[in-house]
Design a protein around this motif. Structure first.
Motif, short mmCIF file in Angstrom:
data_model
loop_
_atom_site.label_atom_id
_atom_site.label_comp_id
_atom_site.label_asym_id
_atom_site.label_seq_id
_atom_site.Cartn_x
_atom_site.Cartn_y
_atom_site.Cartn_z
N ALA A 1 0.82 -3.79 -1.92
CA ALA A 1 -0.61 -3.59 -1.71
C ALA A 1 -1.04 -2.22 -2.25
CB ALA A 1 -0.96 -3.70 -0.23
N LYS A 2 -2.35 -2.09 -2.43
CA LYS A 2 -2.97 -0.84 -2.88
C LYS A 2 -4.25 -0.65 -2.08
CE LYS A 2 -5.60 -3.05 -6.59
NZ LYS A 2 -5.93 -3.06 -8.03
N PRO A 3 -4.84 0.55 -2.10
CA PRO A 3 -6.09 0.76 -1.38
C PRO A 3 -7.25 0.04 -2.06
CG PRO A 3 -5.00 2.85 -1.88
CD PRO A 3 -4.32 1.80 -2.68
N GLU A 4 -8.18 -0.42 -1.28
CA GLU A 4 -9.37 -1.05 -1.84
C GLU A 4 -10.17 -0.02 -2.64
OE1 GLU A 4 -12.80 -4.13 -0.22
OE2 GLU A 4 -12.26 -2.40 1.03
N GLY A 5 -10.61 -0.42 -3.83
CA GLY A 5 -11.37 0.47 -4.69
C GLY A 5 -10.55 1.11 -5.79
N LEU A 6 -9.22 1.01 -5.71
CA LEU A 6 -8.37 1.55 -6.77
C LEU A 6 -8.13 0.46 -7.80
CD1 LEU A 6 -6.63 3.82 -7.89
CD2 LEU A 6 -4.74 3.00 -6.47
N PRO B 1 -8.43 -8.70 -0.93
CA PRO B 1 -8.09 -8.12 0.37
C PRO B 1 -7.12 -9.02 1.12
CG PRO B 1 -10.46 -8.05 -0.01
CD PRO B 1 -9.88 -8.90 -1.10
N LEU B 2 -6.23 -8.42 1.86
CA LEU B 2 -5.17 -9.17 2.55
C LEU B 2 -5.58 -9.49 3.98
CD1 LEU B 2 -2.05 -7.17 1.30
CD2 LEU B 2 -2.44 -9.61 0.95
N ILE C 1 -9.77 1.88 5.20
CA ILE C 1 -9.51 1.39 3.85
C ILE C 1 -8.75 0.07 3.93
CG2 ILE C 1 -8.32 1.86 1.67
CD1 ILE C 1 -10.74 3.57 2.04
N ARG C 2 -9.27 -0.98 3.32
CA ARG C 2 -8.62 -2.28 3.35
C ARG C 2 -7.38 -2.31 2.45
NH1 ARG C 2 -13.38 -6.97 3.16
NH2 ARG C 2 -14.15 -6.63 5.30
N LEU C 3 -6.44 -3.16 2.83
CA LEU C 3 -5.24 -3.38 2.04
C LEU C 3 -5.52 -4.50 1.05
CD1 LEU C 3 -4.22 -1.87 4.63
CD2 LEU C 3 -2.08 -3.13 4.37
N VAL C 4 -5.32 -4.23 -0.24
CA VAL C 4 -5.59 -5.19 -1.30
C VAL C 4 -4.28 -5.60 -1.96
CG1 VAL C 4 -6.74 -5.55 -3.53
CG2 VAL C 4 -7.90 -4.29 -1.71
N ASN C 5 -4.10 -6.92 -2.13
CA ASN C 5 -2.91 -7.43 -2.80
C ASN C 5 -2.88 -6.92 -4.24
OD1 ASN C 5 -1.06 -9.18 -4.27
ND2 ASN C 5 -1.07 -10.49 -2.45
#
Length: 353
Positions: free
Chosen positions: A229-234, A215-216, A205-209
């Motif tokens: 950060a939050k999970p990608e897709g949330l 994506p970071l 799961i990518r880290l999203v700013n």
């Protein structure tokens, strides 16, 4: 005005005689608070007409049956109606269908029990008033015998043993209505199962700013900076976003690798970038105040302080344990999770173990 003038217009035969007047005066002098006695007892129609008594019996039984049905309806509404369903009810307006149904059915169940008991007492139980002289507090054997006899008479007059329909339906209503309270215990909260132990983070799961929703990359994290950060897709427009971000919120800090004291923290970092849960382990507030010289992060709610250079251990405040760390790596130039959290995030809970 003279006595003659006062009684001049009153017929003489209506005036009390001297003997009657003297007798009343003597009675008042001897007992100024004489007992006036009870009025004659008037029988009700149910006392003299068994058909009327049967009608009252059926009315009471009907009220108890309605109470039982309302209790069953309470339980059915609790199970069947979604908690987020909203309906329009005139004149209330928009309201929760579940709350309205629970309130209505429980109110009907309790009201019918009360109304049935009142109607029973007013129409079928004895309503003859009995005067009892005051007696000393200490009960004599004769008094105890009399009380038991009165109780037996009252039970007999109530028809409790004879009117089985009322008795059985009352027992049914009284037995079912406590189930409403038992069912409400279920609303202490849904069973957590393993929801408190897991988050949206897992391998890949990518880290999203959280601010830019992008994506970071490692170069996006500067030394001494704090990034959330939050999970990608949330996404924030997801209906359960608040519930998920309460466990998934992440903070990233870039340290000099030589400043990291904890061995596992160094292994789970990438070029000095460390990722920890943003949720304070005291009561779940968002940790957000970072001091880059000491590498300490502070929770603004109750001042719990964590050392991000030493495994985010607690160095001050009421928090019970360190902030969980997320193992991160880089793939295709973007930061991503190498695994999920290995321990529950946020405050401790009773079954955490």
């Amino acid at each position: 005005m003279s006595e003659t003038g006062r009684h001049a217009d009153v017929p003489e035969e209506t005036l009390p005689s001297e003997r009657e007047t003297a007798h009343v005066a003597v009675e008042k002098a001897e007992n100024p608070f004489a007992d006036p006695g009870l009025p004659p007892h008037e029988h009700r129609i149910q006392d003299i007409d068994e058909r009327a008594a049967k009608r009252s019996e059926r009315t009471v039984a009907l009220l108890f049956v309605v109470s039982m049905l309302a209790t069953v309806g309470f339980i059915a509404a609790y199970v069947a109606i979604p908690v987020d369903k909203v309906v329009y009810i005139w004149p209330i307006g928009l309201t929760s269908a579940l709350n309205f149904s629970l309130g209505l059915t429980l109110g009907v169940a309790l009201f019918c029990i009360g109304a049935g008991a009142v109607h029973w007492a007013r129409t079928l139980m004895s309503d003859e008033e009995v005067a009892d002289e005051r007696h000393p507090i200490e009960a004599e054997p004769e008094v105890k015998t009399k009380v038991l006899a009165d109780f037996a008479d009252g039970a007999k007059e109530s028809g409790f043993g004879r009117r089985k329909l009322i008795r059985n339906t009352m027992f049914g209503a009284l037995a079912l209505v406590p189930l409403s309270g038992v069912v409400l215990l279920r609303d202490l909260g849904p069973l957590p199962e393993n929801k408190l132990r897991t988050t949206g983070w897992k391998r890949g799961i990518r880290l999203v700013n959280q601010s830019t929703n992008l994506p970071l990359r490692p170069e996006d994290i500067a030394v001494g900076s704090l990034t959330f950060a939050k999970p990608e897709g949330l996404e924030e427009d997801d209906h359960d976003f608040n519930n998920k971000i309460a466990k998934d919120a992440l903070m990233l800090v870039r340290l000099q690798p030589q400043d990291i004291k904890d061995k596992r923290e160094l292994e789970w970092s990438h070029e000095g970038i460390v990722a920890f849960s943003k949720i304070c382990t005291h009561v779940g507030c968002p940790v957000s105040l970072y001091e880059q010289q000491t590498h300490h992060v502070l929770c603004p709610c109750h001042q719990s302080t964590f050392d991000l250079a030493d495994g985010a251990r607690v160095i001050f405040g009421p928090a019970g344990h360190a902030l969980p760390q997320l193992n991160i790596t880089v793939k295709d130039g973007f930061l991503e999770a190498a695994s999920g959290f290995e321990e529950p995030v946020g405050p401790s809970f009773w079954e955490r173990g």
